[in-house]
Design a protein around this motif. Sequence first.
Motif, PDB file in Angstrom:
ATOM      1  N   ILE A  11       0.810  -1.217   0.000  1.00  0.00           N
ATOM      2  CA  ILE A  11       0.000   0.000   0.000  1.00  0.00           C
ATOM      3  C   ILE A  11       0.845   1.270   0.000  1.00  0.00           C
ATOM      4  N   LEU A  12       1.994   1.250   0.633  1.00  0.00           N
ATOM      5  CA  LEU A  12       2.801   2.462   0.790  1.00  0.00           C
ATOM      6  C   LEU A  12       3.060   3.221  -0.517  1.00  0.00           C
ATOM      7  N   PRO A  13       3.438   2.555  -1.617  1.00  0.00           N
ATOM      8  CA  PRO A  13       3.646   3.324  -2.849  1.00  0.00           C
ATOM      9  C   PRO A  13       2.374   3.952  -3.412  1.00  0.00           C
ATOM     10  N   GLN A  14       1.225   3.459  -3.006  1.00  0.00           N
ATOM     11  CA  GLN A  14      -0.043   3.963  -3.530  1.00  0.00           C
ATOM     12  C   GLN A  14      -0.620   5.116  -2.710  1.00  0.00           C
ATOM     13  N   LEU A  15      -0.030   5.414  -1.552  1.00  0.00           N
ATOM     14  CA  LEU A  15      -0.584   6.435  -0.666  1.00  0.00           C
ATOM     15  C   LEU A  15      -0.732   7.825  -1.290  1.00  0.00           C
ATOM     16  N   PRO A  16       0.203   8.274  -2.145  1.00  0.00           N
ATOM     17  CA  PRO A  16      -0.005   9.605  -2.733  1.00  0.00           C
ATOM     18  C   PRO A  16      -1.273   9.715  -3.577  1.00  0.00           C
ATOM     19  N   TYR A  17      -1.773   8.594  -4.079  1.00  0.00           N
ATOM     20  CA  TYR A  17      -2.972   8.609  -4.919  1.00  0.00           C
ATOM     21  C   TYR A  17      -4.260   8.443  -4.116  1.00  0.00           C
ATOM     22  N   LEU A  18      -4.124   8.268  -2.823  1.00  0.00           N
ATOM     23  CA  LEU A  18      -5.284   7.967  -1.987  1.00  0.00           C
ATOM     24  C   LEU A  18      -6.342   9.076  -1.963  1.00  0.00           C
ATOM     25  N   PRO A  19      -5.991  10.346  -1.744  1.00  0.00           N
ATOM     26  CA  PRO A  19      -7.043  11.382  -1.722  1.00  0.00           C
ATOM     27  C   PRO A  19      -7.801  11.482  -3.053  1.00  0.00           C
ATOM     28  N   GLN A  20      -7.068  11.400  -4.143  1.00  0.00           N
ATOM     29  CA  GLN A  20      -7.712  11.469  -5.454  1.00  0.00           C
ATOM     30  C   GLN A  20      -8.631  10.261  -5.675  1.00  0.00           C
ATOM     31  N   THR A  21      -8.190   9.109  -5.226  1.00  0.00           N
ATOM     32  CA  THR A  21      -9.005   7.900  -5.369  1.00  0.00           C
ATOM     33  C   THR A  21     -10.273   8.001  -4.535  1.00  0.00           C
ATOM     34  N   PHE A  22     -10.153   8.486  -3.301  1.00  0.00           N
ATOM     35  CA  PHE A  22     -11.345   8.636  -2.462  1.00  0.00           C
ATOM     36  C   PHE A  22     -12.339   9.622  -3.082  1.00  0.00           C
ATOM     37  N   ARG A  23     -11.830  10.710  -3.635  1.00  0.00           N
ATOM     38  CA  ARG A  23     -12.729  11.669  -4.296  1.00  0.00           C
ATOM     39  C   ARG A  23     -13.431  11.030  -5.486  1.00  0.00           C
ATOM     40  N   LEU A  24     -12.687  10.266  -6.250  1.00  0.00           N
ATOM     41  CA  LEU A  24     -13.241   9.604  -7.427  1.00  0.00           C
ATOM     42  C   LEU A  24     -14.321   8.594  -7.033  1.00  0.00           C
ATOM     43  N   VAL A  25     -14.027   7.777  -6.046  1.00  0.00           N
ATOM     44  CA  VAL A  25     -14.996   6.769  -5.595  1.00  0.00           C
ATOM     45  C   VAL A  25     -16.191   7.450  -4.939  1.00  0.00           C
ATOM     46  N   TRP A  26     -15.957   8.524  -4.204  1.00  0.00           N
ATOM     47  CA  TRP A  26     -17.056   9.240  -3.565  1.00  0.00           C
ATOM     48  C   TRP A  26     -18.009   9.826  -4.608  1.00  0.00           C
ATOM     49  N   LYS A  27     -17.453  10.401  -5.681  1.00  0.00           N
ATOM     50  CA  LYS A  27     -18.305  10.948  -6.743  1.00  0.00           C
ATOM     51  C   LYS A  27     -19.090   9.849  -7.445  1.00  0.00           C
ATOM     52  N   ALA A  28     -18.479   8.702  -7.591  1.00  0.00           N
ATOM     53  CA  ALA A  28     -19.130   7.610  -8.317  1.00  0.00           C
ATOM     54  C   ALA A  28     -20.149   6.865  -7.455  1.00  0.00           C
ATOM     55  N   ALA A  29     -19.819   6.648  -6.181  1.00  0.00           N
ATOM     56  CA  ALA A  29     -20.667   5.797  -5.332  1.00  0.00           C
ATOM     57  C   ALA A  29     -20.649   6.273  -3.887  1.00  0.00           C
ATOM     58  N   ALA A 106     -17.590  -0.983  -6.982  1.00  0.00           N
ATOM     59  CA  ALA A 106     -16.667  -1.199  -8.095  1.00  0.00           C
ATOM     60  C   ALA A 106     -17.360  -0.954  -9.433  1.00  0.00           C
ATOM     61  N   GLU A 107     -18.566  -1.474  -9.585  1.00  0.00           N
ATOM     62  CA  GLU A 107     -19.309  -1.284 -10.842  1.00  0.00           C
ATOM     63  C   GLU A 107     -19.579   0.192 -11.109  1.00  0.00           C
ATOM     64  N   LEU A 108     -20.054   0.895 -10.092  1.00  0.00           N
ATOM     65  CA  LEU A 108     -20.357   2.317 -10.268  1.00  0.00           C
ATOM     66  C   LEU A 108     -19.097   3.127 -10.551  1.00  0.00           C
ATOM     67  N   THR A 109     -18.021   2.786  -9.871  1.00  0.00           N
ATOM     68  CA  THR A 109     -16.763   3.507 -10.086  1.00  0.00           C
ATOM     69  C   THR A 109     -16.223   3.230 -11.490  1.00  0.00           C
ATOM     70  N   GLN A 110     -16.282   1.991 -11.924  1.00  0.00           N
ATOM     71  CA  GLN A 110     -15.824   1.664 -13.277  1.00  0.00           C
ATOM     72  C   GLN A 110     -16.651   2.384 -14.329  1.00  0.00           C
ATOM     73  N   ASP A 111     -17.958   2.442 -14.137  1.00  0.00           N
ATOM     74  CA  ASP A 111     -18.815   3.164 -15.078  1.00  0.00           C
ATOM     75  C   ASP A 111     -18.483   4.653 -15.093  1.00  0.00           C
ATOM     76  N   TYR A 112     -18.245   5.218 -13.923  1.00  0.00           N
ATOM     77  CA  TYR A 112     -17.922   6.641 -13.825  1.00  0.00           C
ATOM     78  C   TYR A 112     -16.589   6.948 -14.513  1.00  0.00           C
ATOM     79  N   ILE A 113     -15.601   6.102 -14.295  1.00  0.00           N
ATOM     80  CA  ILE A 113     -14.294   6.315 -14.914  1.00  0.00           C
ATOM     81  C   ILE A 113     -14.390   6.159 -16.433  1.00  0.00           C
TER      82      ILE A 113
END
Length: 190
Positions: A11-29, A106-113
């Motif tokens: 997980i450590l290398p992915q931490l910089p992308y965490l806020p953006q990912t949460f925003r993306l998932v929040w918008k989608a679902a 996951a489905e909603l996020t994939q559709d949103y992306i």
Amino acid sequence: MNEVLTKVNKILPQLPYLPQTFRLVWKAAGNWTIASAVLLLLLGVLPAVQVYLLSGLVNGFPVLMGAGIHSSQFYQSWQAIALLLGIWLLTRILNNLSFWIRMMQAELTQDYISELIHTQAIALDLAFFETPDYYDRLHRATLEARTQPIALLENISELARNGMTMLSMICLLFSLQPLIANDCVRNVCS
């Protein structure tokens, strides 16, 4: 312990992308994310509840053996066993519900992306589609954008759930046996 360290190192290398990912998932679902977080907390605490109930049952077992079938301790023990089985069943149901909610997320996020990628692709000049380099980038973005945010969210959720379980078990240990808990914490921290 090695499993937790492996997940943390993943997980450590992915931490910089965490806020953006949460925003993306929040918008989608958004609503599914709230439901997932509530289930995550419940599923993190329920193992400690099971251990607490089991410890009370085990501690009361010698009294039960000497009391007999018609004593009040016998019926209390069966109530504790029924409660323990109910908590176990609740944990299984919540695990299945959590899996279903993660799939919806996951489905909603994939559709949103996919919608974001298509919107961006429509806005581009047609000359971009004629170059193989751009087409390769678009293809990679389409494939990776569908799986990467969900994989990151899954890893963080699993780490949070394991952390919640560990924290609740440490609290339970402190409440039941403070000396044992101090030794366990000292061994984990060293």
